[in-house]
Design an enzyme around this catalytic site. Structure first.
Site, PDB file in Angstrom:
ATOM      1  N   GLU A 283       0.807  -1.235  -0.034  1.00  0.00           N
ATOM      2  CA  GLU A 283      -0.192  -0.124  -0.079  1.00  0.00           C
ATOM      3  C   GLU A 283       0.960   1.127  -0.028  1.00  0.00           C
ATOM      4  O   GLU A 283       1.315   1.723   0.810  1.00  0.00           O
ATOM      5  CB  GLU A 283      -0.941  -0.016   1.230  1.00  0.00           C
ATOM      6  CG  GLU A 283      -1.739   1.132   1.390  1.00  0.00           C
ATOM      7  CD  GLU A 283      -2.825   0.950   2.532  1.00  0.00           C
ATOM      8  OE1 GLU A 283      -3.391   2.190   2.563  1.00  0.00           O
ATOM      9  OE2 GLU A 283      -2.945   0.053   3.162  1.00  0.00           O
TER      10      GLU A 283
ATOM     11  N   HIS B 251      -5.744   6.452  -1.671  1.00  0.00           N
ATOM     12  CA  HIS B 251      -4.921   7.484  -1.438  1.00  0.00           C
ATOM     13  C   HIS B 251      -4.643   8.553  -2.485  1.00  0.00           C
ATOM     14  O   HIS B 251      -3.842   8.805  -2.861  1.00  0.00           O
ATOM     15  CB  HIS B 251      -3.340   6.985  -0.869  1.00  0.00           C
ATOM     16  CG  HIS B 251      -3.451   6.478   0.424  1.00  0.00           C
ATOM     17  ND1 HIS B 251      -3.941   7.202   1.788  1.00  0.00           N
ATOM     18  CD2 HIS B 251      -3.758   5.200   0.759  1.00  0.00           C
ATOM     19  CE1 HIS B 251      -3.825   6.150   2.880  1.00  0.00           C
ATOM     20  NE2 HIS B 251      -4.012   5.029   2.263  1.00  0.00           N
TER      21      HIS B 251
ATOM     22  N   ALA C  69      -9.593   8.465   2.360  1.00  0.00           N
ATOM     23  CA  ALA C  69      -8.285   8.968   1.903  1.00  0.00           C
ATOM     24  C   ALA C  69      -8.534   8.862   0.281  1.00  0.00           C
ATOM     25  O   ALA C  69      -7.659   8.408  -0.541  1.00  0.00           O
ATOM     26  CB  ALA C  69      -6.989   8.060   2.281  1.00  0.00           C
TER      27      ALA C  69
ATOM     28  N   ARG D  89     -21.381  16.714  -9.515  1.00  0.00           N
ATOM     29  CA  ARG D  89     -20.561  17.132 -10.760  1.00  0.00           C
ATOM     30  C   ARG D  89     -19.392  16.514 -11.094  1.00  0.00           C
ATOM     31  O   ARG D  89     -19.055  16.102 -12.010  1.00  0.00           O
ATOM     32  CB  ARG D  89     -20.729  18.462 -10.941  1.00  0.00           C
ATOM     33  CG  ARG D  89     -21.924  19.104 -11.177  1.00  0.00           C
ATOM     34  CD  ARG D  89     -21.853  20.811 -11.587  1.00  0.00           C
ATOM     35  NE  ARG D  89     -23.148  21.453 -11.966  1.00  0.00           N
ATOM     36  CZ  ARG D  89     -23.754  22.019 -11.046  1.00  0.00           C
ATOM     37  NH1 ARG D  89     -23.198  22.092  -9.604  1.00  0.00           N
ATOM     38  NH2 ARG D  89     -24.697  22.626 -11.121  1.00  0.00           N
TER      39      ARG D  89
ATOM     40  N   ASP E 261     -15.556  -0.895  10.983  1.00  0.00           N
ATOM     41  CA  ASP E 261     -15.469  -0.626  12.239  1.00  0.00           C
ATOM     42  C   ASP E 261     -16.242   0.305  12.937  1.00  0.00           C
ATOM     43  O   ASP E 261     -16.187   0.461  14.161  1.00  0.00           O
ATOM     44  CB  ASP E 261     -13.919  -0.297  12.620  1.00  0.00           C
ATOM     45  CG  ASP E 261     -13.554   0.838  12.022  1.00  0.00           C
ATOM     46  OD1 ASP E 261     -14.394   1.478  11.266  1.00  0.00           O
ATOM     47  OD2 ASP E 261     -12.351   1.271  12.318  1.00  0.00           O
ATOM     48  N   GLY E 262     -16.960   1.228  12.262  1.00  0.00           N
ATOM     49  CA  GLY E 262     -18.057   2.239  12.368  1.00  0.00           C
ATOM     50  C   GLY E 262     -17.291   3.484  12.731  1.00  0.00           C
ATOM     51  O   GLY E 262     -18.032   4.569  13.216  1.00  0.00           O
TER      52      GLY E 262
ATOM     53  N   HIS F  56     -14.475   4.419  10.740  1.00  0.00           N
ATOM     54  CA  HIS F  56     -13.927   4.834   9.440  1.00  0.00           C
ATOM     55  C   HIS F  56     -14.723   5.294   8.431  1.00  0.00           C
ATOM     56  O   HIS F  56     -14.677   6.204   7.592  1.00  0.00           O
ATOM     57  CB  HIS F  56     -13.001   3.941   8.694  1.00  0.00           C
ATOM     58  CG  HIS F  56     -11.553   3.690   9.082  1.00  0.00           C
ATOM     59  ND1 HIS F  56     -11.144   3.234  10.457  1.00  0.00           N
ATOM     60  CD2 HIS F  56     -10.231   4.082   8.598  1.00  0.00           C
ATOM     61  CE1 HIS F  56      -9.942   3.215  10.527  1.00  0.00           C
ATOM     62  NE2 HIS F  56      -9.439   3.506   9.647  1.00  0.00           N
TER      63      HIS F  56
ATOM     64  N   ASP G 142      -7.617  -3.565   8.174  1.00  0.00           N
ATOM     65  CA  ASP G 142      -6.434  -2.412   8.221  1.00  0.00           C
ATOM     66  C   ASP G 142      -5.886  -2.529   9.366  1.00  0.00           C
ATOM     67  O   ASP G 142      -5.474  -1.680   9.854  1.00  0.00           O
ATOM     68  CB  ASP G 142      -7.085  -1.191   8.024  1.00  0.00           C
ATOM     69  CG  ASP G 142      -5.926   0.095   7.610  1.00  0.00           C
ATOM     70  OD1 ASP G 142      -4.972  -0.616   6.893  1.00  0.00           O
ATOM     71  OD2 ASP G 142      -6.028   1.090   7.705  1.00  0.00           O
TER      72      ASP G 142
ATOM     73  N   GLY H 277      -4.818   3.175  10.592  1.00  0.00           N
ATOM     74  CA  GLY H 277      -5.094   1.945  10.820  1.00  0.00           C
ATOM     75  C   GLY H 277      -6.382   1.577  11.568  1.00  0.00           C
ATOM     76  O   GLY H 277      -7.052   2.541  12.013  1.00  0.00           O
TER      77      GLY H 277
END
Length: 373
Positions: A126, A192, A217, A224, A245-246, A248, A270, A305
């Site tokens: 990543e 990202h 990210a 538009r 996870d509630g 993010h 993550d 994370g």
């Protein structure tokens, strides 16, 4: 020596797609011999009564961070820790780091696979070829454009690892480079990035097939300018990983995404170094990562994370998002296995294939993991 035959009865069995009631599963070692209605399958060998628990294939997790452990023995330890959390196949993940550290991680996975370390499905890199503006918790000093030596290293790794997933941003990687990576067998994922929708579509055409950490990210969806989120939710050629996870992603946003893309969104933890431990902090690239109220954060509060395992992610989807348990379990098993092109028995129970099993205790709003079989 002939391996022992075991028959599992007395609980529901999730086969990777659906939950089968009043069925029995017969295994010989890791091989599935039969999965059939209980009345049609005579018990044989050692009989295990599940006592109402749910039997399922082991989870597949493509987001287990290993920046401080890119050597075969550390990979063995990390895989064992996540096996205890139900993830029996993982893609160790190296986030943005130096060229040499990336090469070390590739060599460590090669060595671990050659040594038969259980649970290593491949490797996820990543970064470091991301957008500096969307670096998140990645070290901005290490973010850079892809060079020829990077591309050669990645193409060689893609050719001989079972799975090489590479998260890139269009700001740092060209469409031609993506095409070369995809042609070598890499699973190219967009993440990202601030790329606009049209650019994302160009990279899909070049060979990208996935989106890393949907909603996080990345360029968001506007009326538009749909951005990468809009591309992920509208284009069937793109799968997407979701950190459920509630923290993010809001449950309502997850519900919208799953309504738009019911087949190709999969769960990812993550997870970082504290997963499965009681540790309150650790260091990454010289920076302290703190564990706080179910979150992992940098000193400035940036999410770094997730403090998450896949059973809790499944429960969030069932209890907070409102999807069926079958679908949530598939997002942790067969969907990521299919995307990665893993062997048939990973993430599913298929007669004739080799599979790992997890036993989940049933509770009103989802399962909990009580331990081994």
């Amino acid at each position: 020596m002939t391996e022992q035959i075991r028959t599992f009865v007395g609980g529901d069995i999730f086969d990777g797609q659906r939950t089968l009631t009043d069925h029995a599963l017969r295994m010989q070692g890791a091989k599935v011999l039969a999965l059939a209605p209980r009345a049609e399958l005579a018990t044989e060998g050692t009989v295990t009564d599940l006592g109402g628990d749910l039997l399922a294939p082991g989870y597949v997790d493509g987001g287990v961070m290993v920046n401080d452990g890119p050597n075969p023995e550390d990979l063995r330890r990390i895989a064992a820790a996540h096996r205890g959390l139900g993830a029996t196949t993982i893609l160790p993940t190296l986030i943005t780091d130096t060229y040499q550290h990336s090469r070390d991680a590739i060599e460590a996975v090669r060595a671990a696979l050659a040594a038969g370390v259980p649970g290593i499905g491949g490797l996820h890199l990543e970064g470091p070829h991301l957008s500096l503006a969307r670096k998140g918790a990645h070290d901005g000093r290490l973010v850079r454009r892809m060079e020829r030596r990077d591309l050669d290293m990645l193409c060689a790794a893609a050719a001989d690892l079972p799975v090489l997933m590479v998260t890139i941003a269009p700001e740092s990687v060209s469409p031609d480079q993506v095409a070369e990576l995809a042609g070598a067998g890499a699973l190219v994922s967009l993440g990202h990035t601030d790329a606009d929708y049209d650019t994302c579509m160009d990279y899909l055409e070049a060979g990208a097939r996935c989106v890393t950490h949907l909603f996080n990210a990345m360029s968001q969806m506007d009326k538009r300018e749909p951005g990468l989120v809009g591309a992920a939710l509208s284009e069937t050629g793109l799968a997407a990983g979701l950190i459920a996870d509630g923290e993010h992603v809001h449950p309502a946003a997850m519900r919208i995404a799953l309504g738009a893309r019911p087949e190709d969104i999969f769960l990812v933890t993550d997870a970082m170094a504290v997963a499965g431990t009681g540790d309150r902090s650790f260091r990454l690239n010289g920076r302290e990562i703190r564990r706080c109220d179910g979150r992992l954060v940098l000193a400035d509060g940036t999410l770094a994370g997730a403090d998450l395992d896949l059973t809790r992610a499944v429960n969030v989807l069932v209890a907070d998002v409102g999807i069926a348990l079958d679908r949530a379990l598939a997002m942790a098993t067969s969907v990521p296995a299919r995307l990665a092109g893993l062997p048939e028995g990973i993430g599913a129970l298929r007669p004739g294939a080799e599979s790992t099993l997890i036993r989940l205790a049933k509770r009103p709003h989802g399962p909990e993991l009580p331990g081994g079989i």
